[in-house]
Motif scaffolding. Structure first.
Motif, PDB file in Angstrom:
ATOM      1  N   PRO A  30       0.682  -1.327   0.161  1.00 43.91           N
ATOM      2  CA  PRO A  30       0.090  -0.156  -0.003  1.00 43.91           C
ATOM      3  C   PRO A  30       0.880   1.337   0.087  1.00 43.91           C
ATOM      4  O   PRO A  30       1.812   1.458   0.562  1.00 43.91           O
ATOM      5  CB  PRO A  30      -0.828   0.067   1.434  1.00 43.91           C
ATOM      6  N   ALA A  31       0.579   2.298  -0.719  1.00 44.33           N
ATOM      7  CA  ALA A  31       1.310   3.367  -0.770  1.00 44.33           C
ATOM      8  C   ALA A  31       1.130   4.174   0.353  1.00 44.33           C
ATOM      9  O   ALA A  31       0.124   4.287   1.138  1.00 44.33           O
ATOM     10  CB  ALA A  31       0.864   4.264  -2.003  1.00 44.33           C
ATOM     11  N   THR A  32       2.225   4.931   0.663  1.00 47.02           N
ATOM     12  CA  THR A  32       2.460   5.558   1.855  1.00 47.02           C
ATOM     13  C   THR A  32       2.474   6.901   1.510  1.00 47.02           C
ATOM     14  O   THR A  32       2.355   7.907   2.541  1.00 47.02           O
ATOM     15  CB  THR A  32       3.727   5.181   2.820  1.00 47.02           C
ATOM     16  N   SER A  33       2.931   7.319   0.371  1.00 43.06           N
ATOM     17  CA  SER A  33       2.849   8.962  -0.110  1.00 43.06           C
ATOM     18  C   SER A  33       2.571   8.794  -1.554  1.00 43.06           C
ATOM     19  O   SER A  33       2.951   7.978  -2.399  1.00 43.06           O
ATOM     20  CB  SER A  33       4.294   9.244   0.078  1.00 43.06           C
ATOM     21  N   LYS A  34       1.747   9.734  -2.062  1.00 42.30           N
ATOM     22  CA  LYS A  34       1.264   9.668  -3.362  1.00 42.30           C
ATOM     23  C   LYS A  34       1.676  11.034  -4.072  1.00 42.30           C
ATOM     24  O   LYS A  34       1.551  11.403  -5.309  1.00 42.30           O
ATOM     25  CB  LYS A  34      -0.191   9.698  -3.489  1.00 42.30           C
ATOM     26  N   GLY A  76      14.588   6.298   2.502  1.00 43.07           N
ATOM     27  CA  GLY A  76      14.307   5.345   3.511  1.00 43.07           C
ATOM     28  C   GLY A  76      13.495   4.235   3.003  1.00 43.07           C
ATOM     29  O   GLY A  76      12.991   4.102   1.788  1.00 43.07           O
ATOM     30  N   ARG A  77      12.739   3.630   3.689  1.00 42.07           N
ATOM     31  CA  ARG A  77      11.623   2.697   3.725  1.00 42.07           C
ATOM     32  C   ARG A  77      10.453   3.247   3.704  1.00 42.07           C
ATOM     33  O   ARG A  77       9.572   3.859   4.484  1.00 42.07           O
ATOM     34  CB  ARG A  77      11.775   1.622   4.929  1.00 42.07           C
ATOM     35  N   TRP A  78       9.739   3.484   2.377  1.00 46.29           N
ATOM     36  CA  TRP A  78       8.448   4.088   2.183  1.00 46.29           C
ATOM     37  C   TRP A  78       8.033   3.229   0.936  1.00 46.29           C
ATOM     38  O   TRP A  78       8.575   2.743   0.279  1.00 46.29           O
ATOM     39  CB  TRP A  78       8.536   5.553   1.903  1.00 46.29           C
ATOM     40  N   SER A  79       6.658   3.290   0.613  1.00 45.18           N
ATOM     41  CA  SER A  79       6.004   2.627  -0.437  1.00 45.18           C
ATOM     42  C   SER A  79       5.652   3.987  -1.347  1.00 45.18           C
ATOM     43  O   SER A  79       4.494   4.763  -0.913  1.00 45.18           O
ATOM     44  CB  SER A  79       4.854   2.033  -0.028  1.00 45.18           C
ATOM     45  N   VAL A  80       6.046   3.813  -2.583  1.00 44.75           N
ATOM     46  CA  VAL A  80       5.592   4.803  -3.541  1.00 44.75           C
ATOM     47  C   VAL A  80       4.233   4.573  -4.368  1.00 44.75           C
ATOM     48  O   VAL A  80       4.264   3.339  -4.723  1.00 44.75           O
ATOM     49  CB  VAL A  80       6.841   5.249  -4.697  1.00 44.75           C
ATOM     50  N   ALA A  81       3.355   5.447  -4.612  1.00 47.90           N
ATOM     51  CA  ALA A  81       2.278   5.106  -5.149  1.00 47.90           C
ATOM     52  C   ALA A  81       2.329   4.776  -6.698  1.00 47.90           C
ATOM     53  O   ALA A  81       3.423   5.332  -7.311  1.00 47.90           O
ATOM     54  CB  ALA A  81       1.232   6.401  -4.958  1.00 47.90           C
TER      55      ALA A  81
END
Length: 202
Positions: free
Chosen positions: A80-84, A97-102
């Protein structure tokens, strides 16, 4: 960190390790958002290791870190995206770092700067589009060598550097970086992942 020393004071690094395991658990569907927020709040307030251990006792142990050059793509795609998106006006932003790209991520700067680092990032989908708009400012996009990257942006009285474009390893997401730079710049460059650089002694 072990439960044999429950009264030992927890460090910031201990709290962050627990927070990261909680983030992974909510991304995998093991925790709902309410549980995640409650546990995360307790993790950052914890004073001892004994207070941290119960927060992840019912969660699986983290997987071993992948070796240098092995980004473990299947585990990093479909999160799941953490930032759009991100925007900076007379200031700056960072996604590192550790994040999820939309699957569709939009970044803009106006007389400011931005950093987008995909080396440790997860991906919402196998096909990702990152739109970068820089007006009298700059955006730097850092990608790992193993990622498939296409660059199609342009610059007017500025630059849209595509040095980071190139093929990735089998199974890597396909990231397309587009947009424009007006009296500014967008720089796409490849760098080794931090973990790999440490293992190589760089």
């Amino acid at each position: 960190m072990t439960s044999e020393l429950p009264e030992m004071r927890a460090s910031d690094a201990d709290r962050e390790r627990i927070a990261e395991r909680l983030r992974e658990a909510v991304a995998e569907g093991r925790l709902d958002m309410t549980e995640f927020e409650e546990r995360l709040d307790l993790a950052y307030k914890a004073r001892t290791q004994g207070e941290l251990v119960p927060l992840v006792r019912d969660l699986p142990e983290p997987a071993a870190a992948p070796a240098a050059g092995d980004p473990a793509w299947p585990a990093r795609v479909g999160r799941p995206a953490t930032s759009k998106g991100a925007f900076a006006f007379w200031s700056g932003f960072g996604r590192r770092g550790r994040w999820s790209v939309a699957r569709n991520f939009t970044a803009g700067v106006l007389q400011g700067g931005g950093d987008i680092d995909l080396r440790e990032a997860d991906f919402e989908d196998r096909e990702i589009v990152i739109r970068c708009f820089a007006v009298m400012g700059g955006i730097q996009v850092v990608v790992p060598p193993e990622l498939h990257v296409e660059v199609s942006g342009f610059g007017f009285m500025g630059g849209f550097d595509d040095r980071g474009a190139g093929e990735g390893t089998p199974g890597s997401p396909r990231v397309r970086i587009t947009g424009f730079a007006l009296m500014g710049g967008v720089d796409v460059r490849r760098k080794e992942r931090k973990r790999a650089r440490k293992q190589l002694g760089k």
